[in-house]
Motif scaffolding. Structure first.
Motif, PDB file in Angstrom:
ATOM      1  N   VAL A 227     -31.027  41.628  17.683  1.00  0.00           N
ATOM      2  CA  VAL A 227     -30.207  41.425  16.485  1.00  0.00           C
ATOM      3  C   VAL A 227     -29.824  39.951  16.403  1.00  0.00           C
ATOM      4  CG1 VAL A 227     -29.305  43.779  16.467  1.00  0.00           C
ATOM      5  CG2 VAL A 227     -28.067  42.002  17.702  1.00  0.00           C
ATOM      6  N   SER A 228     -29.637  39.468  15.184  1.00  0.00           N
ATOM      7  CA  SER A 228     -29.372  38.039  14.998  1.00  0.00           C
ATOM      8  C   SER A 228     -27.945  37.665  15.358  1.00  0.00           C
ATOM      9  CB  SER A 228     -29.643  37.643  13.544  1.00  0.00           C
ATOM     10  OG  SER A 228     -28.757  38.327  12.659  1.00  0.00           O
ATOM     11  N   ARG A 229     -27.013  38.633  15.251  1.00  0.00           N
ATOM     12  CA  ARG A 229     -25.599  38.326  15.472  1.00  0.00           C
ATOM     13  C   ARG A 229     -24.810  39.602  15.723  1.00  0.00           C
ATOM     14  NH1 ARG A 229     -24.947  36.984   9.089  1.00  0.00           N
ATOM     15  NH2 ARG A 229     -27.181  36.814   9.342  1.00  0.00           N
ATOM     16  N   VAL A 230     -23.680  39.439  16.361  1.00  0.00           N
ATOM     17  CA  VAL A 230     -22.697  40.511  16.493  1.00  0.00           C
ATOM     18  C   VAL A 230     -21.380  39.944  15.974  1.00  0.00           C
ATOM     19  CG1 VAL A 230     -21.468  42.058  18.045  1.00  0.00           C
ATOM     20  CG2 VAL A 230     -23.870  41.476  18.509  1.00  0.00           C
ATOM     21  N   VAL A 231     -20.768  40.640  15.036  1.00  0.00           N
ATOM     22  CA  VAL A 231     -19.535  40.171  14.411  1.00  0.00           C
ATOM     23  C   VAL A 231     -18.334  40.781  15.122  1.00  0.00           C
ATOM     24  CG1 VAL A 231     -18.200  40.103  12.270  1.00  0.00           C
ATOM     25  CG2 VAL A 231     -20.697  39.889  12.196  1.00  0.00           C
ATOM     26  N   LEU A 232     -17.381  39.928  15.488  1.00  0.00           N
ATOM     27  CA  LEU A 232     -16.118  40.376  16.053  1.00  0.00           C
ATOM     28  C   LEU A 232     -15.059  40.233  14.969  1.00  0.00           C
ATOM     29  CD1 LEU A 232     -16.171  38.504  19.513  1.00  0.00           C
ATOM     30  CD2 LEU A 232     -17.513  40.486  18.760  1.00  0.00           C
ATOM     31  N   ALA A 233     -14.285  41.280  14.733  1.00  0.00           N
ATOM     32  CA  ALA A 233     -13.377  41.242  13.585  1.00  0.00           C
ATOM     33  C   ALA A 233     -12.121  42.052  13.809  1.00  0.00           C
ATOM     34  CB  ALA A 233     -14.094  41.750  12.334  1.00  0.00           C
ATOM     35  N   GLN A 234     -11.136  41.743  12.999  1.00  0.00           N
ATOM     36  CA  GLN A 234      -9.901  42.513  12.884  1.00  0.00           C
ATOM     37  C   GLN A 234      -9.832  42.940  11.419  1.00  0.00           C
ATOM     38  OE1 GLN A 234      -6.202  40.345  13.165  1.00  0.00           O
ATOM     39  NE2 GLN A 234      -5.166  42.026  14.205  1.00  0.00           N
ATOM     40  N   MET A 235     -10.573  43.997  11.086  1.00  0.00           N
ATOM     41  CA  MET A 235     -10.759  44.331   9.683  1.00  0.00           C
ATOM     42  C   MET A 235      -9.495  44.828   9.009  1.00  0.00           C
ATOM     43  SD  MET A 235     -13.673  43.262   8.996  1.00  0.00           S
ATOM     44  CE  MET A 235     -13.342  43.678   7.295  1.00  0.00           C
ATOM     45  N   ILE A 236      -8.526  45.332   9.764  1.00  0.00           N
ATOM     46  CA  ILE A 236      -7.265  45.747   9.156  1.00  0.00           C
ATOM     47  C   ILE A 236      -6.568  44.553   8.510  1.00  0.00           C
ATOM     48  CG2 ILE A 236      -5.805  45.414  11.189  1.00  0.00           C
ATOM     49  CD1 ILE A 236      -5.476  48.530   9.134  1.00  0.00           C
ATOM     50  N   GLU A 237      -6.862  43.335   9.021  1.00  0.00           N
ATOM     51  CA  GLU A 237      -6.337  42.094   8.462  1.00  0.00           C
ATOM     52  C   GLU A 237      -7.398  41.338   7.672  1.00  0.00           C
ATOM     53  OE1 GLU A 237      -3.257  41.277   8.503  1.00  0.00           O
ATOM     54  OE2 GLU A 237      -2.542  42.814   9.906  1.00  0.00           O
ATOM     55  N   ASP A 238      -8.577  41.967   7.499  1.00  0.00           N
ATOM     56  CA  ASP A 238      -9.661  41.339   6.749  1.00  0.00           C
ATOM     57  C   ASP A 238     -10.042  39.989   7.367  1.00  0.00           C
ATOM     58  OD1 ASP A 238     -11.570  40.937   4.827  1.00  0.00           O
ATOM     59  OD2 ASP A 238     -10.176  40.494   3.202  1.00  0.00           O
ATOM     60  N   GLU A 239     -10.139  39.950   8.696  1.00  0.00           N
ATOM     61  CA  GLU A 239     -10.365  38.696   9.395  1.00  0.00           C
ATOM     62  C   GLU A 239     -11.565  38.793  10.331  1.00  0.00           C
ATOM     63  OE1 GLU A 239      -8.144  35.832  12.688  1.00  0.00           O
ATOM     64  OE2 GLU A 239      -7.000  37.335  11.616  1.00  0.00           O
ATOM     65  N   VAL A 240     -12.474  37.837  10.211  1.00  0.00           N
ATOM     66  CA  VAL A 240     -13.555  37.691  11.161  1.00  0.00           C
ATOM     67  C   VAL A 240     -13.074  36.796  12.305  1.00  0.00           C
ATOM     68  CG1 VAL A 240     -15.891  36.781  11.541  1.00  0.00           C
ATOM     69  CG2 VAL A 240     -15.356  38.043   9.447  1.00  0.00           C
ATOM     70  N   VAL A 241     -13.123  37.301  13.521  1.00  0.00           N
ATOM     71  CA  VAL A 241     -12.676  36.531  14.688  1.00  0.00           C
ATOM     72  C   VAL A 241     -13.761  35.566  15.132  1.00  0.00           C
ATOM     73  CG1 VAL A 241     -11.943  36.709  17.104  1.00  0.00           C
ATOM     74  CG2 VAL A 241     -11.091  38.367  15.396  1.00  0.00           C
ATOM     75  N   ASP A 242     -15.008  36.056  15.185  1.00  0.00           N
ATOM     76  CA  ASP A 242     -16.120  35.198  15.570  1.00  0.00           C
ATOM     77  C   ASP A 242     -17.426  35.918  15.243  1.00  0.00           C
ATOM     78  OD1 ASP A 242     -17.421  32.970  16.490  1.00  0.00           O
ATOM     79  OD2 ASP A 242     -16.988  33.298  18.609  1.00  0.00           O
ATOM     80  N   VAL A 243     -18.491  35.126  15.197  1.00  0.00           N
ATOM     81  CA  VAL A 243     -19.842  35.660  15.045  1.00  0.00           C
ATOM     82  C   VAL A 243     -20.625  35.199  16.267  1.00  0.00           C
ATOM     83  CG1 VAL A 243     -21.941  35.669  13.671  1.00  0.00           C
ATOM     84  CG2 VAL A 243     -19.709  35.615  12.529  1.00  0.00           C
ATOM     85  N   VAL A 244     -21.058  36.164  17.072  1.00  0.00           N
ATOM     86  CA  VAL A 244     -21.736  35.851  18.330  1.00  0.00           C
ATOM     87  C   VAL A 244     -23.235  35.961  18.107  1.00  0.00           C
ATOM     88  CG1 VAL A 244     -21.972  36.453  20.766  1.00  0.00           C
ATOM     89  CG2 VAL A 244     -19.775  36.769  19.608  1.00  0.00           C
ATOM     90  N   ARG A 245     -23.906  34.821  18.235  1.00  0.00           N
ATOM     91  CA  ARG A 245     -25.353  34.789  17.977  1.00  0.00           C
ATOM     92  C   ARG A 245     -26.127  34.703  19.273  1.00  0.00           C
ATOM     93  NH1 ARG A 245     -25.818  33.890  12.446  1.00  0.00           N
ATOM     94  NH2 ARG A 245     -23.907  33.094  11.486  1.00  0.00           N
TER      95      ARG A 245
END
Length: 245
Positions: A227-245
């Protein structure tokens, strides 16, 4: 930090959410940010009228897009087959969503399996219900599952998670286990169309400890899946923490 639309490559096309621990929250966050978004499902979905401008219950969602009425301008628009109970709608079969996606000139956001509010899951033989037209599939897991017991209280279909990870019911859920579920062809990557892009999402990253665990999950995913990336997020706050490539 990346916008959730960019992180999940969700600006256009058909985007399907599968897994557990944040599908609906992510679906509605995307809908609020996209122009002309349609929200639909190939499975049951809880009532979501507050998350969209309008909801139409119809056997013909393509016709509802061009009926000359409110739905032609009411976006984000929810399209579902029927109200099955007071607390949920019934979705369409994948072929109907394929027709809808081909007819609509905006993004189509699809809830493509269920998890009964659990934080991790592996699909059964009938799941997920992903349309052939899917452009992006987002397998979701919650970092909140880590440290909990591999049991029905935390995991939807724990016996299937155990089967694909060589774990045992009752074992502690580790970042390794979550990553292997997301990366498995009978887990998060099940039934993804050949032309679709898989972007795993690790949700509920609420603090530094969660972030450290989520990064371990992402590392395991990259070890086991292309996979090209894994997204880390706090979606309850609509926030992307990081994108791990």
């Amino acid at each position: 930090m990346d916008d959730v639309v960019d992180a999940l490559d969700a600006a256009e096309g058909t985007i399907c959410l599968v897994g557990a621990g944040g599908k609906k929250t992510t679906l509605y966050a995307l809908a609020s940010r996209l122009d002309r978004a349609v929200v639909t499902a190939t499975v049951r979905i809880p009532i979501f009228d507050r998350e969209v401008v309008a909801v139409r219950a119809t056997d013909d969602p393509v016709a509802a897009l061009d009926d000359g009425g409110e739905s032609t301008t009411a976006f984000p628009l929810g399209l579902i087959r029927e109200r099955e109970r007071d607390d949920r709608y019934r979705g369409y079969d994948p072929a109907t969503v394929d027709e809808l996606a081909r007819a609509h000139d905006g993004p189509v956001l699809v809830k493509a399996d269920g998890a009964r509010t659990r934080r991790l899951k592996a699909p059964n033989e009938r799941e997920p219900q992903i349309p052939e037209t899917a452009d992006t599939v987002v397998p979701v897991a919650s970092v909140g599952a880590i440290g909990e017991s591999l049991s029905a209280e935390t995991v939807h279909r724990p016996e299937r998670v155990a089967a694909i990870t060589d774990a045992a019911i009752g074992d502690e859920i580790t970042p390794e286990l979550v990553g292997r579920v997301l990366a498995h062809e009978r887990g998060g990557l099940k039934r993804i169309p050949a032309d679709a892009t898989a972007i795993p999402l690790v949700n509920a990253v609420d603090d530094e400890g969660d972030e450290a665990a989520a990064r371990e999950v992402a590392s395991v995913v990259h070890e086991h899946a292309d996979v090209s990336r894994v997204v880390l997020a706090q979606m309850i706050e609509d926030e992307v923490v990081d994108v791990v490539r």
